[in-house]
Design a protein around this motif. Structure first.
Motif, PDB file in Angstrom:
ATOM      1  N   PHE A 129     -91.736  73.836  14.568  1.00 41.86           N
ATOM      2  CA  PHE A 129     -91.322  72.760  13.662  1.00 41.86           C
ATOM      3  C   PHE A 129     -90.886  73.307  12.308  1.00 41.86           C
ATOM      4  O   PHE A 129     -89.934  72.815  11.705  1.00 41.86           O
ATOM      5  N   PHE A 130     -91.587  74.336  11.834  1.00 42.94           N
ATOM      6  CA  PHE A 130     -91.319  74.844  10.481  1.00 42.94           C
ATOM      7  C   PHE A 130     -90.182  75.860  10.499  1.00 42.94           C
ATOM      8  O   PHE A 130     -90.394  77.058  10.415  1.00 42.94           O
ATOM      9  N   THR A 131     -88.992  75.322  10.631  1.00 44.92           N
ATOM     10  CA  THR A 131     -87.812  76.173  10.673  1.00 44.92           C
ATOM     11  C   THR A 131     -87.436  76.652   9.280  1.00 44.92           C
ATOM     12  O   THR A 131     -87.639  75.967   8.291  1.00 44.92           O
ATOM     13  N   MET A 132     -86.865  77.854   9.229  1.00 46.51           N
ATOM     14  CA  MET A 132     -86.263  78.368   8.007  1.00 46.51           C
ATOM     15  C   MET A 132     -84.868  77.725   7.855  1.00 46.51           C
ATOM     16  O   MET A 132     -84.423  76.978   8.727  1.00 46.51           O
ATOM     17  N   SER A 133     -84.172  78.084   6.791  1.00 46.38           N
ATOM     18  CA  SER A 133     -82.812  77.559   6.591  1.00 46.38           C
ATOM     19  C   SER A 133     -81.892  77.895   7.766  1.00 46.38           C
ATOM     20  O   SER A 133     -80.943  77.178   8.053  1.00 46.38           O
ATOM     21  N   SER A 134     -82.176  79.010   8.408  1.00 46.66           N
ATOM     22  CA  SER A 134     -81.343  79.452   9.528  1.00 46.66           C
ATOM     23  C   SER A 134     -81.523  78.593  10.769  1.00 46.66           C
ATOM     24  O   SER A 134     -80.762  78.703  11.719  1.00 46.66           O
ATOM     25  N   GLY A 135     -82.553  77.762  10.772  1.00 49.05           N
ATOM     26  CA  GLY A 135     -82.846  76.975  11.971  1.00 49.05           C
ATOM     27  C   GLY A 135     -83.849  77.659  12.884  1.00 49.05           C
ATOM     28  O   GLY A 135     -84.322  77.068  13.856  1.00 49.05           O
ATOM     29  N   LEU A 136     -84.166  78.922  12.601  1.00 48.96           N
ATOM     30  CA  LEU A 136     -85.183  79.640  13.388  1.00 48.96           C
ATOM     31  C   LEU A 136     -86.570  79.397  12.787  1.00 48.96           C
ATOM     32  O   LEU A 136     -86.708  79.276  11.576  1.00 48.96           O
ATOM     33  N   SER A 137     -87.586  79.350  13.638  1.00 50.47           N
ATOM     34  CA  SER A 137     -88.952  79.355  13.112  1.00 50.47           C
ATOM     35  C   SER A 137     -89.217  80.747  12.536  1.00 50.47           C
ATOM     36  O   SER A 137     -88.506  81.706  12.844  1.00 50.47           O
ATOM     37  N   ARG A 138     -90.251  80.851  11.705  1.00 45.50           N
ATOM     38  CA  ARG A 138     -90.537  82.172  11.125  1.00 45.50           C
ATOM     39  C   ARG A 138     -90.976  83.177  12.185  1.00 45.50           C
ATOM     40  O   ARG A 138     -90.697  84.363  12.061  1.00 45.50           O
ATOM     41  N   LEU A 139     -91.647  82.723  13.214  1.00 45.15           N
ATOM     42  CA  LEU A 139     -91.983  83.648  14.314  1.00 45.15           C
ATOM     43  C   LEU A 139     -90.719  84.089  15.035  1.00 45.15           C
ATOM     44  O   LEU A 139     -90.558  85.269  15.370  1.00 45.15           O
ATOM     45  N   ALA A 140     -89.820  83.145  15.280  1.00 47.12           N
ATOM     46  CA  ALA A 140     -88.574  83.499  15.974  1.00 47.12           C
ATOM     47  C   ALA A 140     -87.724  84.447  15.131  1.00 47.12           C
ATOM     48  O   ALA A 140     -87.068  85.354  15.654  1.00 47.12           O
ATOM     49  N   ALA A 141     -87.730  84.258  13.810  1.00 45.44           N
ATOM     50  CA  ALA A 141     -86.964  85.161  12.937  1.00 45.44           C
ATOM     51  C   ALA A 141     -87.596  86.547  12.942  1.00 45.44           C
ATOM     52  O   ALA A 141     -86.904  87.564  12.964  1.00 45.44           O
ATOM     53  N   ARG A 142     -88.929  86.582  12.943  1.00 41.01           N
ATOM     54  CA  ARG A 142     -89.637  87.863  12.928  1.00 41.01           C
ATOM     55  C   ARG A 142     -89.354  88.644  14.211  1.00 41.01           C
ATOM     56  O   ARG A 142     -89.158  89.843  14.178  1.00 41.01           O
ATOM     57  N   PHE A 143     -89.330  87.943  15.316  1.00 45.74           N
ATOM     58  CA  PHE A 143     -89.123  88.618  16.608  1.00 45.74           C
ATOM     59  C   PHE A 143     -87.727  88.325  17.139  1.00 45.74           C
ATOM     60  O   PHE A 143     -87.535  88.089  18.325  1.00 45.74           O
ATOM     61  N   TYR A 144     -86.750  88.361  16.231  1.00 47.49           N
ATOM     62  CA  TYR A 144     -85.356  88.110  16.607  1.00 47.49           C
ATOM     63  C   TYR A 144     -84.907  89.099  17.680  1.00 47.49           C
ATOM     64  O   TYR A 144     -84.101  88.769  18.539  1.00 47.49           O
ATOM     65  N   GLY A 145     -85.475  90.287  17.655  1.00 50.28           N
ATOM     66  CA  GLY A 145     -85.097  91.308  18.626  1.00 50.28           C
ATOM     67  C   GLY A 145     -85.933  91.261  19.892  1.00 50.28           C
ATOM     68  O   GLY A 145     -85.658  91.987  20.844  1.00 50.28           O
ATOM     69  N   ASP A 146     -86.952  90.419  19.912  1.00 48.35           N
ATOM     70  CA  ASP A 146     -87.855  90.397  21.064  1.00 48.35           C
ATOM     71  C   ASP A 146     -88.447  88.990  21.212  1.00 48.35           C
ATOM     72  O   ASP A 146     -89.637  88.763  20.983  1.00 48.35           O
ATOM     73  N   PRO A 147     -87.598  88.027  21.612  1.00 53.40           N
ATOM     74  CA  PRO A 147     -88.025  86.617  21.630  1.00 53.40           C
ATOM     75  C   PRO A 147     -89.258  86.366  22.504  1.00 53.40           C
ATOM     76  O   PRO A 147     -90.017  85.445  22.241  1.00 53.40           O
ATOM     77  N   SER A 148     -89.474  87.201  23.515  1.00 50.25           N
ATOM     78  CA  SER A 148     -90.618  86.956  24.395  1.00 50.25           C
ATOM     79  C   SER A 148     -91.936  87.112  23.644  1.00 50.25           C
ATOM     80  O   SER A 148     -92.964  86.574  24.032  1.00 50.25           O
ATOM     81  N   GLN A 149     -91.897  87.859  22.546  1.00 54.69           N
ATOM     82  CA  GLN A 149     -93.110  88.077  21.758  1.00 54.69           C
ATOM     83  C   GLN A 149     -93.608  86.768  21.127  1.00 54.69           C
ATOM     84  O   GLN A 149     -94.809  86.610  20.896  1.00 54.69           O
ATOM     85  N   VAL A 150     -92.674  85.857  20.862  1.00 57.93           N
ATOM     86  CA  VAL A 150     -93.072  84.582  20.244  1.00 57.93           C
ATOM     87  C   VAL A 150     -94.021  83.825  21.164  1.00 57.93           C
ATOM     88  O   VAL A 150     -95.117  83.414  20.758  1.00 57.93           O
ATOM     89  N   ALA A 151     -93.630  83.678  22.412  1.00 57.45           N
ATOM     90  CA  ALA A 151     -94.463  82.949  23.379  1.00 57.45           C
ATOM     91  C   ALA A 151     -95.789  83.672  23.578  1.00 57.45           C
ATOM     92  O   ALA A 151     -96.853  83.050  23.714  1.00 57.45           O
ATOM     93  N   LYS A 152     -95.726  85.004  23.571  1.00 55.25           N
ATOM     94  CA  LYS A 152     -96.936  85.795  23.774  1.00 55.25           C
ATOM     95  C   LYS A 152     -97.949  85.521  22.657  1.00 55.25           C
ATOM     96  O   LYS A 152     -99.148  85.359  22.896  1.00 55.25           O
ATOM     97  N   ILE A 153     -97.446  85.452  21.437  1.00 54.42           N
ATOM     98  CA  ILE A 153     -98.334  85.228  20.292  1.00 54.42           C
ATOM     99  C   ILE A 153     -98.872  83.799  20.297  1.00 54.42           C
ATOM    100  O   ILE A 153    -100.057  83.575  20.036  1.00 54.42           O
ATOM    101  N   ILE A 154     -98.013  82.864  20.609  1.00 59.34           N
ATOM    102  CA  ILE A 154     -98.464  81.462  20.689  1.00 59.34           C
ATOM    103  C   ILE A 154     -99.579  81.348  21.739  1.00 59.34           C
ATOM    104  O   ILE A 154    -100.626  80.724  21.506  1.00 59.34           O
ATOM    105  N   ALA A 155     -99.375  81.984  22.887  1.00 65.06           N
ATOM    106  CA  ALA A 155    -100.380  81.932  23.958  1.00 65.06           C
ATOM    107  C   ALA A 155    -101.673  82.603  23.519  1.00 65.06           C
ATOM    108  O   ALA A 155    -102.768  82.071  23.691  1.00 65.06           O
TER     109      ALA A 155
END
Lengths: 550, 550
Positions: free
Chosen positions: A419-445
């Motif tokens: 929900f908490f998107t940056m100006s880019s439209g990405l969440s901060r986790l998604a921006a952090r793991f822009y190179g490895d999107p699977s890491q986002v789900a891993k961290i959430i889990a």
């Protein structure tokens, strides 16, 4: 009190009862905000706010009005922005004020006015509050930029009233409050017509303004009131998001001295010799039932703490320009922030939704603050949890202490799930793991299983650096000192380039591209030099330009 | 001859036989480009090119080498970029050169080096030419930025060799040749790690460089040659686009005097008092069979005219900084450009494809040239047809004369149907009609029926202004004079904001965002002032910073 250059204190809090420049009224589902700038009450002495021109004090009231309509007047679904003067809607940012201001103030002023205009668009997109600019008279520069930020713009068709961007031809600067970007990217005006428009100081009026897409409609003076009302009603009828119940935004009661700015939940403390600060955000002290607390007339933590944080960020920007490096800490007992996040996310209340949308705006203000932020988790009562973890994910770095009993760590919540998107439209986790999107789900889990201790957080990529007792303090101290020793200009450009990875949006274009060009132009002799156009505006002397094109 | 500040003439043409700074060799499907900068032959006297640092003369040779490999060596599928020095790959742009340069030169230098690096990526994406940076030694600043533009980067693992961006900590500027953008948006390095990397002057080496994604692999000195060869072979094997047949790029033979730069097909004529120029591009004089002409060893018009145009744009940028306003005209008989476009589009030859890709690059160079361009169709032999119509669509405005017998007009071809994308990825027609995409198809369809006369072109939205005999000359004259009277800085920022509507890409981020921040930083005292870090580099005195964060 207020100081144009942040030497003294700028007060960002106000109230409709104190407005000097706007008149706010309500009629059922429609609010009317009438610009009636009091030329004798500028933000700082030295210039007059003639012809509905604006400065920071005018824009602080505008921002306050939008914010209060969102929270205190949930019944309002359409906002009409208009003017009291008959022949002038708004003539834009006051030029003498700009001419008198330092570069640093100009940049911060533009950033604040840009944020306010984006909040109008945010209110329309997310909070069921549409806006209509009813421009009866000259709509120039920042005045037209304000209109561009509304959902609709009506222009009176009286053979005289025009919309215009005279900045480039008259002042040798850009319409820097999003105008160029909104012209071609939001209103999608043809780029060659936009070129003509932006170099025609007198602007464009009547049918042509509509034909070119500069305004939505042109209306005769005789039909004006009727048409404005009809369009406002239609705009209100279109809204589908429901806000409320209403909640009053109470004074923040900041306690300010040279060493600190303190609120109930937020503290910004300064080490002026080191040019550093520490920003502390406290978790709620006890479990809150959001709806009950709000119904009692008290602001829940989720709203109050973020209002305080927002105010602190603005005071940091405007009044403390020498503070370049800020450590960010959090404090509180585990579980309480997470519980707040869950309540906000699951509540059916429009107010809960509105608070979340507001938290998102505050976090964007944080991302867009030109200071180095290092989040620091170095104490067992550190509380980077849920929405507060966003402060660590949005920071330039995140330092965590590895304690033997793994009490220091971080906790995810629903607040980190998108929900908490940056100006880019990405969440901060998604921006952090822009190179490895699977890491986002891993961290959430992983987060659903409980707190993540420092060492694991570093392995997962949430923490930048985790160090043990022996090294931590020195490592952090040296990193802070080093950062504070670097050129503030290079750091601003570097952080702007690294923070906003990935997709670009209207917002990132405004802050990253348009503002960067404007900042450059503001430093050039052609605008602000002794013989520059901004400097000489209103004087008989003609500007003298250096002609090299770069 | 060459002048660092464009006071005298810069020669962008060179040939491997004349290279002073690079050694180009070929081995089957692999080319090797060895950086061996001759420190005694800088672009301009006043500094030494030590430690494989580069200046404009080094980069002109690099651009020439890439271009010649594409056209003259179609058999080459992998390019290895490496260095002759054992301990230094490249130490980046020469700092003393930057310190001695004007702002205008710095900006143009960075733009050119950015374009050259984008051409490496373009060669990989579109021309079956992969590139490998083999970094045996220090890879700093612009050196690492060059590596980032390659498909792969290998770093020697010798306990010493590191990649680094020392610009911010040592010089108070940015790595401005795309480095910050490529770091997080191309290589997708985690943003907090990128932050650490960009403020660590000594850089990052060995396993950590690989782990952070800064390089693709680290290789020991003993296995270096073998591994570089193996990776180059693998890279060559991956390529699927076929170039060729080969064609030699012959000298352009520009005739230059103070009033004009003239080539066979292109003329740039100056009115220095008015600070304006006219760019004329001539259509081919007779029908050409592309493949036959090329087979005879002659450059077909489609290649030759665009090489001339490219050279003219560079000379305009570097050597004529006071010329801010350029009218763009075309001349020729109808049908010939269209025939060229159709041949290029339908040919199975790799050379035809390569020429089209090159035309696209030149048109992007045009879009990205910080001058106001007004296309003008005011004569019966005006020829805005097909690929030349792109010059009108890319201009800030397009003025057309309405003649009674409708001889003046424009003609579309396959060249306007989408291949010639701007940096944004949109075709120029799509960018023009960003607000009305259906208009693109309408114009393409109308174009197949024959030439579109001025008046109709205005109605269709291709022409900005169509005027008749009585008004045309005055209207154009006044528009040109007005434009030439405006501040060059504000115009650059305005044009950058209006030209590149719509999506952002790595390219637009580099030119629109990163470069804008760098331009701003270059104007700030902290870098280029008397006590700035760039100014004082290599001297015992420490820089003194103004600490205000903006």
């Amino acid at each position: 009190m207020a100081g144009i250059d942040g030497v003294t204190r700028t007060d960002f809090e106000t109230h409709p009862s104190k407005y000097k420049h706007w008149k706010l009224s309500f009629d059922g589902d429609t609010a009317k905000l009438v610009m009636a700038v009091d030329d004798e009450h500028p933000h700082k002495p030295g210039y007059e706010l003639k012809l509905n021109s604006y400065d920071l004090s005018v824009d602080i009231e505008l921002a306050d009005a939008i914010q209060r309509i969102r929270f205190e007047h949930p019944e309002v679904k359409a906002l009409v922005i208009t003017a009291e003067l008959d022949r002038v809607f708004c003539s834009g940012a006051n030029i003498y004020m700009l001419g008198l201001s330092t570069h640093s103030f100009k940049v911060n002023f533009c950033k604040f006015t840009n944020e306010t205009r984006l909040y109008l668009e945010d209110a329309s997109a997310n909070s069921g509050l549409g806006s209509l600019a009813a421009c009866k008279g000259t709509t120039a520069g920042g005045g037209y930029e304000l209109a561009l930020a509304c959902d609709e713009t009506l222009l009176v068709d009286d053979g005289n009233s025009a919309v215009s961007f005279p900045e480039t031809p008259l002042l040798a600067v850009l319409p820097g409050t999003g105008g160029l970007t909104r012209l071609v990217d939001k209103r999608k005006v043809r780029r060659d017509r936009a070129d003509v428009f932006c170099t025609t100081a007198e602007g464009i009026k009547g049918k042509r303004a509509k034909e070119w897409g500069l305004v939505d409609d042109v209306v005769s003076r005789t039909k004006w009131d009727e048409m404005v009302l009809a369009r406002a009603k239609a705009l209100a009828a279109k809204q589908s998001v429901t806000r409320g119940p209403a909640i009053e935004l109470k004074p923040l009661g900041a306690k300010i001295n040279d060493d600190a700015i303190k609120y109930a939940n937020v503290e910004l403390t300064f080490d002026r010799a080191a040019r550093t600060a520490n920003l502390l955000v406290r978790a709620p002290e006890w479990p809150e039932d959001f709806d009950k607390v709000a119904a009692s007339g008290t602001e829940p933590w989720a709203l109050r703490a973020f209002r305080e944080l927002d105010d602190a960020l603005l005071r940091l920007r405007f009044d403390n320009p020498d503070i370049g490096m800020v450590t960010v800490r959090t404090k509180g007992s585990p579980g309480l922030v997470k519980a707040c996040d869950e309540q906000l996310a699951s509540s059916k209340s429009g107010l809960a939704r509105e608070v979340r949308v507001f938290q998102r705006r505050v976090l964007k203000r944080y991302d867009n603050t030109a200071r180095s932020f290092y989040a620091v988790a170095d104490s067992a009562d550190s509380c980077f949890e849920g929405v507060l973890l966003e402060l660590a994910l949005g920071a330039d770095r995140f330092y965590t202490l590895m304690d033997g009993d793994e009490k220091i760590g971080m906790t995810t919540s629903v607040a980190n799930e998108g929900f908490f998107t940056m100006s880019s439209g990405l969440s901060r986790l998604a921006a952090r793991f822009y190179g490895d999107p699977s890491q986002v789900a891993k961290i959430i889990a992983r987060g659903t299983e409980g707190p993540i201790p420092s060492e694991e957080a570093e392995k997962l990529g949430i923490a930048t650096i985790a160090a043990d007792d022996i090294d931590f303090e020195d490592e952090l101290r040296i990193a802070v000192e080093e950062r504070a020793s670097l050129s503030p200009d290079a750091l601003t450009g570097m952080e702007q380039s690294l923070r906003f990875v990935g997709p670009e949006t209207l917002e990132t274009k405004i802050f990253g591209r348009l503002s960067a060009w404007q900042n450059w132009i503001f430093t050039r002799a052609n605008s602000t030099g002794e013989h520059g156009a901004l400097t000489l505006y209103g004087q008989p002397e003609r500007p003298q330009f250096q002609w090299k094109r770069t």
